[in-house]
Design a protein around this motif. Structure first.
Motif, PDB file in Angstrom:
ATOM      1  N   ALA A 173      -9.048   1.402   1.893  1.00  0.00           N
ATOM      2  CA  ALA A 173      -8.003   1.569   2.631  1.00  0.00           C
ATOM      3  C   ALA A 173      -7.204   0.381   2.398  1.00  0.00           C
ATOM      4  O   ALA A 173      -7.854  -0.833   3.291  1.00  0.00           O
ATOM      5  CB  ALA A 173      -7.848   2.300   3.719  1.00  0.00           C
ATOM      6  N   GLN A 174      -6.198   0.197   1.805  1.00  0.00           N
ATOM      7  CA  GLN A 174      -5.441  -1.206   1.772  1.00  0.00           C
ATOM      8  C   GLN A 174      -3.873  -0.956   2.150  1.00  0.00           C
ATOM      9  O   GLN A 174      -3.430   0.085   1.858  1.00  0.00           O
ATOM     10  CB  GLN A 174      -5.272  -1.841   0.324  1.00  0.00           C
ATOM     11  N   VAL A 175      -3.314  -1.832   2.954  1.00  0.00           N
ATOM     12  CA  VAL A 175      -2.221  -1.537   3.526  1.00  0.00           C
ATOM     13  C   VAL A 175      -1.123  -2.555   3.106  1.00  0.00           C
ATOM     14  O   VAL A 175      -1.554  -3.832   3.526  1.00  0.00           O
ATOM     15  CB  VAL A 175      -1.915  -1.421   4.952  1.00  0.00           C
ATOM     16  N   TYR A 176       0.221  -2.366   2.707  1.00  0.00           N
ATOM     17  CA  TYR A 176       1.178  -3.259   2.291  1.00  0.00           C
ATOM     18  C   TYR A 176       2.379  -2.929   2.632  1.00  0.00           C
ATOM     19  O   TYR A 176       2.723  -1.777   2.293  1.00  0.00           O
ATOM     20  CB  TYR A 176       1.038  -3.485   0.655  1.00  0.00           C
ATOM     21  N   LEU A 181      -2.816   2.660   0.487  1.00  0.00           N
ATOM     22  CA  LEU A 181      -3.351   2.892  -0.507  1.00  0.00           C
ATOM     23  C   LEU A 181      -4.732   3.488  -0.182  1.00  0.00           C
ATOM     24  O   LEU A 181      -5.429   2.460  -0.125  1.00  0.00           O
ATOM     25  CB  LEU A 181      -3.158   1.795  -1.718  1.00  0.00           C
ATOM     26  N   LEU A 182      -4.976   4.612  -0.542  1.00  0.00           N
ATOM     27  CA  LEU A 182      -6.410   5.017  -0.439  1.00  0.00           C
ATOM     28  C   LEU A 182      -7.038   4.947  -1.865  1.00  0.00           C
ATOM     29  O   LEU A 182      -6.317   5.675  -2.796  1.00  0.00           O
ATOM     30  CB  LEU A 182      -6.503   6.403   0.156  1.00  0.00           C
ATOM     31  N   SER A 183      -8.154   4.691  -1.980  1.00  0.00           N
ATOM     32  CA  SER A 183      -8.861   4.861  -3.445  1.00  0.00           C
ATOM     33  C   SER A 183     -10.309   4.637  -3.360  1.00  0.00           C
ATOM     34  O   SER A 183     -10.855   4.239  -2.139  1.00  0.00           O
ATOM     35  CB  SER A 183      -8.292   3.377  -4.373  1.00  0.00           C
ATOM     36  N   SER A 197      -4.181  13.586   4.624  1.00  0.00           N
ATOM     37  CA  SER A 197      -3.302  14.203   5.996  1.00  0.00           C
ATOM     38  C   SER A 197      -3.585  13.568   7.309  1.00  0.00           C
ATOM     39  O   SER A 197      -2.473  13.178   7.937  1.00  0.00           O
ATOM     40  CB  SER A 197      -3.797  15.670   6.240  1.00  0.00           C
ATOM     41  N   ALA A 198      -4.534  12.979   7.606  1.00  0.00           N
ATOM     42  CA  ALA A 198      -4.884  12.443   9.035  1.00  0.00           C
ATOM     43  C   ALA A 198      -4.113  10.826   8.784  1.00  0.00           C
ATOM     44  O   ALA A 198      -3.729  10.811   9.795  1.00  0.00           O
ATOM     45  CB  ALA A 198      -6.217  12.121   9.159  1.00  0.00           C
ATOM     46  N   VAL A 199      -4.399  10.363   7.721  1.00  0.00           N
ATOM     47  CA  VAL A 199      -3.752   8.711   7.697  1.00  0.00           C
ATOM     48  C   VAL A 199      -2.126   8.942   7.704  1.00  0.00           C
ATOM     49  O   VAL A 199      -1.536   8.108   8.263  1.00  0.00           O
ATOM     50  CB  VAL A 199      -3.950   8.159   6.122  1.00  0.00           C
ATOM     51  N   ALA A 207       4.146   5.355   4.366  1.00  0.00           N
ATOM     52  CA  ALA A 207       3.819   6.314   3.256  1.00  0.00           C
ATOM     53  C   ALA A 207       2.301   6.121   2.977  1.00  0.00           C
ATOM     54  O   ALA A 207       1.665   4.976   3.309  1.00  0.00           O
ATOM     55  CB  ALA A 207       4.830   5.913   2.007  1.00  0.00           C
ATOM     56  N   VAL A 208       1.772   7.162   2.299  1.00  0.00           N
ATOM     57  CA  VAL A 208       0.448   7.240   1.875  1.00  0.00           C
ATOM     58  C   VAL A 208       0.217   7.720   0.308  1.00  0.00           C
ATOM     59  O   VAL A 208       1.082   8.192  -0.170  1.00  0.00           O
ATOM     60  CB  VAL A 208      -0.377   8.318   2.644  1.00  0.00           C
ATOM     61  N   GLU A 209      -0.237   6.585  -0.297  1.00  0.00           N
ATOM     62  CA  GLU A 209      -0.526   6.902  -1.627  1.00  0.00           C
ATOM     63  C   GLU A 209      -2.050   6.963  -2.181  1.00  0.00           C
ATOM     64  O   GLU A 209      -2.732   6.261  -1.396  1.00  0.00           O
ATOM     65  CB  GLU A 209       0.056   5.527  -2.420  1.00  0.00           C
ATOM     66  N   SER A 210      -2.547   7.875  -2.785  1.00  0.00           N
ATOM     67  CA  SER A 210      -3.721   8.048  -2.762  1.00  0.00           C
ATOM     68  C   SER A 210      -4.466   8.262  -4.428  1.00  0.00           C
ATOM     69  O   SER A 210      -3.660   9.293  -5.096  1.00  0.00           O
ATOM     70  CB  SER A 210      -4.205   9.338  -2.181  1.00  0.00           C
TER      71      SER A 210
END
Length: 242
Positions: A173-176, A181-183, A197-199, A207-210
């Motif tokens: 999990a990286q945050v900018y 960004l979940l990868s 959903s939890a994040v 925002a969440v990108e996966s």
């Protein structure tokens, strides 16, 4: 998943500018201007919130000053209220009552919904007896988005591993700028959905990108339905012929 509460972000009561029922119109204007706020709680005995007086309440006097036919009877309840406030001279006559309030234990999302529903900028925070404990504004609620990327990244990992028991290996999990960004790869498709959903519900996440993948698609699996239990004697019957 715990959310930050109103009590975490509100301005405490000792720092809130308030007025009493008898505070005069000009003093209210001075306080609003001097402290750069849009509304003031009106407090009665025991610091109980009686109402709230806002810039909107005060503007009725200016708008009615230029209105024609001041002697014409009001045509609607709204017009009647506007005329009353235009003639008001003290906080108790000007205030909107009862005030829209919230408890300190409510989460910030509930406060945001209440402010939006009532189209107000701030509201008093009260205890179980209606006494003022603070005030919360739109600006206070937006402060959760000032959390650092490092803090958010730590909370994402802690939430997924410690609260949802998702294995910590294989994904990152990286945050900018508040965007997560979940990868990587997780065990099941349902696990990926739970994680995403939890994040999204973490306070301060913009925002969440996966890019997550999964080893097994378990979304079409259905629990096996057991047949109704039949006792060992279910097929027997009493023979009445003897």
């Amino acid at each position: 998943m715990p959310h930050r509460t109103v009590g975490n972000v509100m301005t405490p009561a000792e720092q809130v500018v308030t007025v009493s029922p008898g505070t005069a119109y000009k003093e209210i204007v001075r306080l609003l201007t001097e402290h750069a706020v849009s509304a003031l709680p009106v407090l009665g005995e025991g610091k109980r919130v009686l109402g709230i007086v806002s810039e909107h309440d005060l503007l009725a006097k200016e708008s009615r000053a230029q209105a024609p036919d001041p002697l014409r009877p009001p045509l609607t309840p709204k017009e009647s209220l506007t005329r009353h406030k235009a003639q008001a001279a003290t906080a108790v006559e000007l205030m909107t009552a009862p005030a829209v309030t919230i408890g300190a234990e409510e989460d910030v999302s509930a406060a945001a919904r209440k402010l939006e529903a009532h189209r107000i900028k701030r509201m008093p925070v009260v205890d179980g007896n209606g006494r003022l404990v603070g005030i919360v504004s739109r600006r206070d609620l937006l402060r959760i988005f000032l959390r650092s990327d490092e803090e958010l990244e730590e909370e994402v990992r802690s939430l997924l591993v410690d609260s949802f028991w998702i294995a910590p290996e294989g994904w990152t999990a990286q945050v900018y700028d508040g965007r997560v960004l979940l990868s990587g790869r997780m065990d099941r498709r349902s696990t990926v959905r739970i994680a995403e959903s939890a994040v999204r519900r973490i306070d301060g996440v913009v925002a969440v990108e996966s890019d997550l993948t999964y080893a097994e698609d378990d979304t079409d699996l259905r629990p096996v339905k057991e047949p109704p239990f039949k006792g060992v004697f279910s097929g027997w019957h009493r023979d009445h012929s003897v």
